[in-house]
Enzyme design. Structure first.
Site, mmCIF file in Angstrom:
data_model
loop_
_atom_site.group_PDB
_atom_site.id
_atom_site.type_symbol
_atom_site.label_atom_id
_atom_site.label_comp_id
_atom_site.label_asym_id
_atom_site.label_seq_id
_atom_site.Cartn_x
_atom_site.Cartn_y
_atom_site.Cartn_z
ATOM 1 N N GLY A 16 0.837 -1.197 0.000
ATOM 2 C CA GLY A 16 0.000 0.000 0.000
ATOM 3 C C GLY A 16 0.871 1.244 0.000
ATOM 4 N N ASP A 17 0.214 2.416 -0.155
ATOM 5 C CA ASP A 17 0.912 3.700 -0.114
ATOM 6 C C ASP A 17 1.945 3.846 -1.227
ATOM 7 O OD1 ASP A 17 -0.325 4.670 2.442
ATOM 8 O OD2 ASP A 17 0.699 2.898 3.214
ATOM 9 N N GLU A 18 1.700 3.196 -2.358
ATOM 10 C CA GLU A 18 2.649 3.279 -3.476
ATOM 11 C C GLU A 18 2.495 4.574 -4.264
ATOM 12 O OE1 GLU A 18 0.285 0.949 -3.258
ATOM 13 O OE2 GLU A 18 1.223 -1.021 -2.983
ATOM 14 N N LYS A 20 -0.989 5.229 -5.625
ATOM 15 C CA LYS A 20 -2.074 4.903 -6.566
ATOM 16 C C LYS A 20 -2.989 6.103 -6.806
ATOM 17 C CE LYS A 20 -3.373 1.465 -3.966
ATOM 18 N NZ LYS A 20 -2.231 1.441 -3.032
ATOM 19 N N ALA A 22 -2.349 9.373 -6.776
ATOM 20 C CA ALA A 22 -1.735 10.334 -7.693
ATOM 21 C C ALA A 22 -1.707 9.790 -9.123
ATOM 22 C CB ALA A 22 -0.318 10.673 -7.217
ATOM 23 N N HIS A 47 -5.666 7.582 -0.327
ATOM 24 C CA HIS A 47 -4.978 7.898 -1.579
ATOM 25 C C HIS A 47 -4.826 9.419 -1.695
ATOM 26 C CE1 HIS A 47 -6.524 3.843 -3.371
ATOM 27 N NE2 HIS A 47 -5.687 3.697 -2.373
ATOM 28 N N GLN A 239 -4.927 -0.412 -1.308
ATOM 29 C CA GLN A 239 -3.828 -1.156 -0.704
ATOM 30 C C GLN A 239 -2.996 -1.863 -1.788
ATOM 31 O OE1 GLN A 239 -6.245 -3.045 2.443
ATOM 32 N NE2 GLN A 239 -5.234 -1.610 3.805
ATOM 33 N N LEU A 343 10.213 9.420 -7.808
ATOM 34 C CA LEU A 343 11.445 9.419 -8.597
ATOM 35 C C LEU A 343 12.347 10.598 -8.229
ATOM 36 C CD1 LEU A 343 10.004 8.291 -12.030
ATOM 37 C CD2 LEU A 343 11.991 7.247 -10.900
ATOM 38 N N ASP A 344 11.836 11.529 -7.435
ATOM 39 C CA ASP A 344 12.667 12.634 -6.976
ATOM 40 C C ASP A 344 13.540 12.235 -5.788
ATOM 41 O OD1 ASP A 344 10.139 12.309 -5.828
ATOM 42 O OD2 ASP A 344 10.170 14.304 -4.931
#
EC number: 6.3.4.4
Length: 397
Positions: A16-18, A20, A22, A47, A239, A343-344
């Protein structure tokens, strides 16, 4: 036509918290979209979407709301009307006009009631140091109660003792049928009386749920199929695959199919693209295994939108784990492309295989791209930092 012009299923490849929310927002903002369809979970989703300084943590509303896209809660979603009404008020506060008018709900979806929530919290508190990491939102309890018809007091169903005589599980459609709803809520109240008693009376709940039924559009039949035939859908999972009820690591799982399989069922064989979302490092909120956990990673990447939860516990972080990523993709029966967020972040490392030390990851986009096409790239919390692949040739580059 590109991979992302048709129906897209967004699924998390971690705990979870990947990111999704955004990613769903970016996909909705990039292409005309008929609806966001939630295909699992309930009010425990969190989310985060940030657009032009506006921030909202989407729980039951779809993360395409800021892009003006309506939400459909499918029959696989657990609906909690109190939380949904509170979320609607928060959305109004950040400028979304009449959010409930953007919502349709499958009448077969199960209702999460205060009885389920209080019972969930009572069980988790009783576990003490052996907590499962539940969010305390009544998700597992809602599903468990729905499995009990025919069970008797003292039976054990899914490792939990049946504590009374169960009745039928209430559904969203019952909210428009007060006599049916009252009968089911009376049974719920009697069943859970030995474990937990919420402050709401059955009479109060019947009145509140009737108001809920009058405020949203309740659907029957194959609403998702009708929507799918009228335009592009984005399916939003809650999740991640590593918390899946069948593929996660028990008992630290959610009682939900977090993989794309519910969405595929709803699509009924229609063509679609599955996008798996991953951070550039691994996170977990609450108890359970996290093999690459690192205090240094946690310290380097402070979390803007996740805190220690009263029931869920601590926010945790670790290096990217190649074995777990491959396992999550396999649990999904494969994904067509990746969405890579955060990616930052700099100074990243990856554990390339079980038991090996973490090694530097100087170019995460190249590392992910060598595995699968990268369809969405995220460089920050705001939509402005997200890039959606514009053409199939770009995705496959």
């Amino acid at each position: 036509m590109t991979l992302l012009d048709g129906h897209v299923v967004v699924v998390g490849l971690g705990f979870g918290d990947e990111g999704k929310g955004a990613v769903v927002d970016a996909l909705c903002a990039a292409r005309p979209t008929t609806a966001v369809v939630r295909f699992n979970g309930g009010a425990q989703a969190a989310h985060n979407v940030v657009v032009d300084g506006r921030h909202h943590t989407f729980s039951q509303f779809g993360a395409g709301t800021f892009a003006g896209v309506p939400t459909h809660l499918s029959r696989f979603v657990l609906v909690e009307p109190f939380a949904l009404a509170a979320e609607a008020r928060r959305l109004e506060a950040v400028g979304v006009r009449n959010p409930l008018s953007l919502l349709s709900v499958d009448g077969r979806a199960l209702l999460t009631t205060p009885f389920h929530i209080h019972a969930n919290r009572a069980r988790e508190e009783a576990r003490g140091v052996n907590r499962h990491g539940s969010c305390g939102k009544g998700i597992g309890e809602t599903v468990w109660y729905s499995l009990l018809p025919g069970a008797a007091p003292g039976d054990v169903v899914e490792s939990q003792e049946v504590i009374g005589t169960p009745g039928e599980a209430p559904t969203v459609a019952d909210c428009a049928r007060p006599s049916v709803l009252r009968r089911k809520l009376d049974a719920l109240a009697r069943f859970y009386a030995p474990l937990a008693t919420p402050p709401h009376s059955v009479d109060e709940l019947v009145a509140l749920y009737r108001d809920f039924a009058g405020a949203v559009r309740i659907t029957d039949g194959d609403e998702t199929g009708r929507l799918a035939d009228s335009g592009r859908l984005v399916f939003e999972g809650a999740q991640g695959a590593l918390l899946d009820q069948f593929h996660g690591f028990h008992p630290h799982t959610t009682w939900s199919t977090t993989t794309p399989h519910n969405a595929r069922t709803l699509l009924g064989g229609r063509p679609h693209t599955v996008v798996g979302v991953t951070r550039t490092y691994l996170t977990r909120h609450g108890a359970g295994p996290l093999p690459t956990e690192s205090a240094a990673v946690l310290a380097r990447f402070p979390e803007a939108h996740n805190e220690i939860g009263e029931f869920q516990g601590a926010w945790r972080a670790g290096h990217l784990d190649a074995a777990l990523l491959d396992y999550a993709i396999a649990a999904c029966d494969g994904v067509d492309a990746l969405a890579v967020t955060h990616l930052d972040a700099t100074g990243l490392k990856v554990v390339p295989r079980d038991g090996s030390p973490a090694v530097d990851l100087p170019d995460p986009l190249a590392w992910f791209g060598a595995r699968l096409p990268v369809a969405v790239m995220g460089y920050g919390p705001d939509r402005a930092g997200y890039r959606v692949a514009e053409a199939r040739s770009t995705i496959n580059a």
